[in-house]
Design an enzyme around this catalytic site. Structure first.
Site, PDB file in Angstrom:
ATOM      1  N   ARG A 134       0.720  -1.008  -0.135  1.00 33.70           N
ATOM      2  CA  ARG A 134       0.015   0.238  -0.021  1.00 33.70           C
ATOM      3  C   ARG A 134       0.888   1.327  -0.065  1.00 33.70           C
ATOM      4  NH1 ARG A 134      -4.982  -0.128   4.126  1.00 33.70           N
ATOM      5  NH2 ARG A 134      -5.305  -2.381   3.100  1.00 33.70           N
ATOM      6  N   LYS A 154     -12.283 -11.195   5.092  1.00 36.21           N
ATOM      7  CA  LYS A 154     -13.399 -10.654   5.765  1.00 36.21           C
ATOM      8  C   LYS A 154     -14.373 -10.181   4.949  1.00 36.21           C
ATOM      9  CE  LYS A 154     -10.577  -6.593   6.507  1.00 36.21           C
ATOM     10  NZ  LYS A 154      -9.597  -6.109   7.548  1.00 36.21           N
ATOM     11  N   ASP A 160     -13.131  -1.427  -0.401  1.00 34.99           N
ATOM     12  CA  ASP A 160     -13.132  -2.717  -1.025  1.00 34.99           C
ATOM     13  C   ASP A 160     -14.157  -3.975  -0.628  1.00 34.99           C
ATOM     14  OD1 ASP A 160     -11.683  -2.970   1.100  1.00 34.99           O
ATOM     15  OD2 ASP A 160     -10.599  -4.514   0.500  1.00 34.99           O
ATOM     16  N   ASP A 190     -16.706  -0.565   3.555  1.00 32.73           N
ATOM     17  CA  ASP A 190     -15.504   0.176   3.278  1.00 32.73           C
ATOM     18  C   ASP A 190     -15.237   0.141   1.760  1.00 32.73           C
ATOM     19  OD1 ASP A 190     -14.310  -2.467   3.136  1.00 32.73           O
ATOM     20  OD2 ASP A 190     -12.497  -1.862   3.966  1.00 32.73           O
ATOM     21  N   ASP A 223     -14.757  -5.064   2.644  1.00 35.88           N
ATOM     22  CA  ASP A 223     -14.639  -6.260   3.420  1.00 35.88           C
ATOM     23  C   ASP A 223     -14.939  -5.951   4.919  1.00 35.88           C
ATOM     24  OD1 ASP A 223     -12.361  -4.682   3.738  1.00 35.88           O
ATOM     25  OD2 ASP A 223     -10.757  -6.315   3.568  1.00 35.88           O
ATOM     26  N   ARG A 224     -14.976  -4.612   5.183  1.00 37.25           N
ATOM     27  CA  ARG A 224     -15.403  -4.318   6.464  1.00 37.25           C
ATOM     28  C   ARG A 224     -16.954  -3.819   6.681  1.00 37.25           C
ATOM     29  NH1 ARG A 224     -10.668  -0.321   8.922  1.00 37.25           N
ATOM     30  NH2 ARG A 224      -8.955  -1.496   8.194  1.00 37.25           N
ATOM     31  N   SER A 234      -8.134  -0.531   0.637  1.00 30.55           N
ATOM     32  CA  SER A 234      -9.245  -0.870   1.451  1.00 30.55           C
ATOM     33  C   SER A 234      -9.921   0.432   2.006  1.00 30.55           C
ATOM     34  CB  SER A 234      -8.481  -1.421   2.693  1.00 30.55           C
ATOM     35  OG  SER A 234      -9.693  -1.755   3.673  1.00 30.55           O
ATOM     36  N   HIS A 235      -9.703   0.784   3.266  1.00 35.09           N
ATOM     37  CA  HIS A 235     -10.283   1.949   3.750  1.00 35.09           C
ATOM     38  C   HIS A 235      -9.580   3.361   3.654  1.00 35.09           C
ATOM     39  CE1 HIS A 235      -7.734   0.153   6.669  1.00 35.09           C
ATOM     40  NE2 HIS A 235      -7.728   1.238   7.138  1.00 35.09           N
TER      41      HIS A 235
HETATM   42  C1  G1P Z   1      -5.532  -2.312   9.955  1.00 36.94           C
HETATM   43  C2  G1P Z   1      -5.985  -2.785  11.175  1.00 36.94           C
HETATM   44  C3  G1P Z   1      -6.285  -4.369  10.868  1.00 36.94           C
HETATM   45  C4  G1P Z   1      -6.765  -4.578   9.524  1.00 36.94           C
HETATM   46  C5  G1P Z   1      -6.029  -4.163   8.321  1.00 36.94           C
HETATM   47  C6  G1P Z   1      -6.566  -4.460   6.956  1.00 36.94           C
HETATM   48  O1  G1P Z   1      -4.072  -2.587  10.066  1.00 36.94           O
HETATM   49  O2  G1P Z   1      -5.806  -2.442  12.240  1.00 36.94           O
HETATM   50  O3  G1P Z   1      -7.051  -5.054  12.119  1.00 36.94           O
HETATM   51  O4  G1P Z   1      -6.394  -6.263   9.345  1.00 36.94           O
HETATM   52  O5  G1P Z   1      -6.208  -2.581   8.688  1.00 36.94           O
HETATM   53  O6  G1P Z   1      -7.812  -4.068   6.886  1.00 36.94           O
HETATM   54  P1  G1P Z   1      -2.882  -1.719  10.733  1.00 36.94           P
HETATM   55  O7  G1P Z   1      -3.157  -0.284  10.034  1.00 36.94           O
HETATM   56  O8  G1P Z   1      -3.438  -1.328  12.232  1.00 36.94           O
HETATM   57  O9  G1P Z   1      -1.734  -2.308  10.573  1.00 36.94           O
HETATM   58 ZN    ZN Z   2     -10.996  -3.308   3.371  1.00 39.58          ZN
END
Ligand code: G1P
Ligand code: ZN
Length: 548
Positions: free
Chosen positions: A27, A381, A284, A282, A286-287, A118-119
Site C-alpha cells: 500500500r 473478511k 473494497d 469500506d 470487506d469491513r 481498503s479503507h
Molecule cells: C488495519 C487494522 C487491521 C486490518 C488491516 C487491514 O491494520 O488495524 O485490523 O486487518 O487494517 O484492513 P493496521 O493499520 O493496524 O496495521
Molecule cells: Zn477493506
C-alpha cells in the site's frame, strides 16, 4: 492472435527496494505506483515467485479507486506476457475483496490480484494498493510475502505483451494467443454464496413488516452488490442505499466505516428517526459497521453476539467449532466461546492470520476490532455478509438491535473498548517510543497507577497452530489487576509517517455498570497508556487524532 504473433517485450529496470507488503498488501501513495516500472516489476516478482503452470488461472479486479483501470491494463499485459493461461477480470475492473476471494475458489484459480487500499482515501492524491490472494481465496501468508519481497529487490527486467487496452465494461471472452481473458460479473456468484448461509425469505418478510434498513456504500465497490441484494432481492427501497455509485475518489469521502468517517449514517442512527438497522462498508467491501437506534455495535461485541446467536442462522445451525479474534480486539468473544466450550484463538493483527485456522476448520467465525468479521464461508473478511448476518439475526430473534445487545451484556458481561490512534509524522519518533516501551516491559508488573496495579506485561509473539510459523513482536500488552488491558502497536497500513494504535479494553460483569460512557470507563486506562508510552515526550503529541 497466436502466441507467436504476440509482441512480448523484455523491459529492463532498476530493482525497487520498498515492495514489502504490510498488514494487508502493498500500500502506497498513488504517485508511487505511477512511477515507471513500479507495478510491472512487482507483478513480475509475484509471477516469478508463484510460477504459474500451463492451465492455471488468475483473478484480477479492484475497488475502483483512481488508477484501478490503468493498473489492470498493465497487469493484464504482464499476465499475457507471462503466459498465464486463463485470466478472469471483474466487469468494469471491479471486484469486492470477498467477491474476489469467492471467485478464486469458484474458478479454482491459483491466485487473485486485488487492487485496493481498503479503507484508505482514494483519488489522484490518495492511496493505492495491490493485494495478493492465493487458492482457495486466502490472503498471501508471511512466507510468500517475504519471498515476493526478496524477489522484487532483485528484479532487473520484466516481460510485457503489447496488446490493445481491454474493454473492461464488456462481459465476454478474448484470446491473446493461448491466453484466455474473461470479463465476468461476479455479483451473482457472490449472491449464490450468501444464499447458502442466510434465510433470504425470512429477512425479506421481516424487512417488509418491521425493520427499516439503511446502508451507506461510500461510493465504493459495494454499491452495485448492495443494490442487487438489498433492493432487488430483499425489497429495501432504493433511497435507503446511499452513495451507491462507485467513484474513483469515493466522492471525496474516506471509505472507512467508523463513527468518525461514516458521519451520515452515524448521525442518522443517533437521531430520533433512526432506522432499525444501519450499516456501512469500506472501499473494497470487506469491513462492516453495524448500528441501530441510538447505538453503534462495537466490532468486538458484534463478533461475540454473532457467535452467541449463530445457531439461528441457517448456515451455522450445526454449530461453530472455534472462534478467533486478533489480539488487540476486545475480549468480548472469549466469554461466549468459553460458555460454548469451543476454543478461542488469539492471532496477530491482519486477516491473513485467520486463513490457516479457517482453512483447516479450526474456527468457523473470526473478527478484528477494525470492523472486520467473517466466517468459514470465505477466506476474507466480508462486509455484506456481516450485515446479512445481522439482518437474519434481527428477523430470527424478533428483537430490536438494542434489545439483542443489552441482553447479550446481561448474559456475558460487557467489554468496554476503545482504540486511540496517534498520528506521528516522524517514523523515527515512533520507533523510539516502541523501543522504550519494549525496554520497560520487565519493570512494569507490580507498578500501581491510575487506580489499579499492573499484573503482567509482555510482547505478543504468535506461533501459527497449523504451519508452526512464528510471527514475533506483534504488539506490547499490559494487563491490570482490575481486568483492564492496554495494547500498543504501530499500524502497518499507513502510507506516510506512523500511527501508534493504543487499544484499551475492560470487561464489566456488573449489570448496573453496563450502561456507562466508554470515555468515562476507559479514561484512566487512556491516561495510563499515554504515560507508559511517554507519547508526549517522544512525539510532542497530547491527544490522539481519533478515538474509535
Ligand atoms: C488495519 C487494522 C487491521 C486490518 C488491516 C487491514 O491494520 O488495524 O485490523 O486487518 O487494517 O484492513 P493496521 O493499520 O493496524 O496495521
Ligand atoms: Zn477493506
Amino acid at each position: 492472435m497466436s502466441q507467436s504473433n504476440l509482441n512480448i517485450k523484455q523491459v529492463t529496470c532498476e530493482p525497487f527496494q520498498d515492495q514489502k507488503a504490510g498488514t494487508a498488501g502493498l500500500r502506497k501513495k498513488v504517485t508511487v505506483f505511477q512511477k515507471p516500472h513500479y507495478i510491472e516489476s512487482f507483478i513480475q516478482a509475484i509471477f516469478d515467485t508463484l510460477r504459474f503452470d500451463k492451465g492455471e488461472k488468475l483473478v484480477i479486479g479492484g475497488d475502483g479507486r483512481f488508477f484501478n483501470d490503468i493498473a489492470i491494463q498493465k497487469i493484464v499485459s504482464c499476465a499475457v506476457a507471462n503466459k498465464i493461461s486463463h485470466i478472469y477480470i471483474g466487469k468494469d475492473g471491479l471486484l469486492s475483496t470477498p467477491a474476489a476471494s469467492n471467485l478464486i475458489r469458484c474458478t479454482r484459480s491459483k491466485a487473485g490480484i486485488i487492487l485496493t487500499a481498503s479503507h484508505n482515501p482514494g483519488g489522484a492524491n490518495g492511496d493505492f494498493g495491490i493485494k495478493l490472494n492465493i487458492a482457495p481465496g486466502a490472503q498471501a501468508n508471511e512466507k510468500l510475502i517475504n519471498q515476493i519481497y526478496e524477489r522484487s529487490k532483485k528484479i532487473t527486467s520484466y516481460r510485457i505483451a503489447e496488446i490493445p487496452n481491454i474493454q473492461l465494461d464488456k462481459i465476454g471472452i478474448k484470446n491473446f494467443g493461448d491466453v484466455r481473458l474473461e470479463i465476468i460479473d461476479p455479483i451473482d456468484e457472490y449472491i449464490e454464496l450468501m444464499d447458502q448461509f442466510f434465510d433470504f425469505e425470512l429477512i425479506q418478510s421481516h424487512l417488509k413488516k418491521k425493520v427499516k434498513f439503511h446502508f451507506d456504500a461510500f461510493h465504493a465497490v459495494t454499491g452495485p452488490y448492495a443494490k442487487k441484494i438489498f433492493c432487488d432481492l430483499l425489497g429495501v427501497p432504493q433511497e435507503c442505499i446511499v452513495n451507491a455509485i462507485s467513484k474513483e475518489d469515493f466522492g471525496g469521502m474516506h471509505p472507512d466505516p467508523n463513527p468518525n468517517n461514516a458521519k451520515y449514517i452515524y448521525n442518522l442512527a443517533m437521531s430520533k428517526s433512526s432506522p432499525d438497522l444501519l450499516a456501512a462498508s469500506d472501499g473494497d467491501g470487506d469491513r462492516n459497521m453495524i448500528l441501530g437506534p441510538g447505538m453503534m455495535v462495537s466490532p468486538g461485541d458484534s463478533l461475540a453476539i454473532m457467535l452467541a446467536n449463530s445457531v439461528i442462522i441457517p448456515g451455522y445451525r450445526k454449530g461453530i467449532d472455534g472462534v478467533a479474534r486478533s489480539m488487540p480486539t476486545s475480549r468480548a468473544v472469549d466469554s461466549v466461546a468459553s460458555s460454548l466450550g469451543i476454543p478461542c484463538y488469539e492471532t496477530p493483527t491482519g486477516w491473513r492470520f485467520f486463513c490457516n485456522l479457517l482453512e483447516k476448520g479450526h474456527i468457523g467465525l473470526c473478527g478484528e476490532e477494525s470492523f472486520g468479521t467473517s466466517s468459514l464461508h470465505a477466506l476474507e473478511k466480508d462486509g455484506l455478509w456481516a450485515i446479512l448476518f445481522w439482518l437474519n439475526m434481527l428477523a430470527g430473534l424478533e428483537q430490536s438491535l438494542p434489545e439483542i445487545v443489552h441482553q447479550h451484556w446481561r448474559r456475558f458481561g460487557r467489554c468496554y473498548y476503545q482504540r486511540h490512534d496517534y498520528q506521528i509524522s516522524d517514523m523515527n519518533q515512533a520507533s523510539d517510543l516502541i523501543k522504550y516501551l519494549r525496554q520497560s516491559i520487565n519493570s512494569l508488573p507490580g507498578k500501581s497507577h491510575f487506580g489499579s496495579k499492573i499484573i503482567d506485561a509482555n510482547e505478543f509473539n504468535y506461533t501459527d497452530p497449523v504451519d508452526g510459523s512464528i510471527s514475533e513482536n506483534q504488539g506490547i500488552r499490559v494487563f491490570y489487576e482490575n481486568g483492564g488491558r492496554i495494547v500498543f502497536r504501530l499500524s502497518g497500513t499507513g502510507t506516510s509517517g506512523a500511527t501508534l494504535r493504543m487499544y484499551l479494553d475492560k470487561p464489566e460483569s456488573e449489570i448496573t455498570r453496563q450502561h456507562l460512557n466508554p470515555n468515562d470507563v476507559l479514561s484512566e486506562l487512556a491516561n495510563a497508556g499515554a504515560e507508559l508510552s511517554r507519547i508526549n515526550h517522544f512525539t510532542g503529541l497530547k491527544n490522539p487524532v481519533s478515538i474509535i
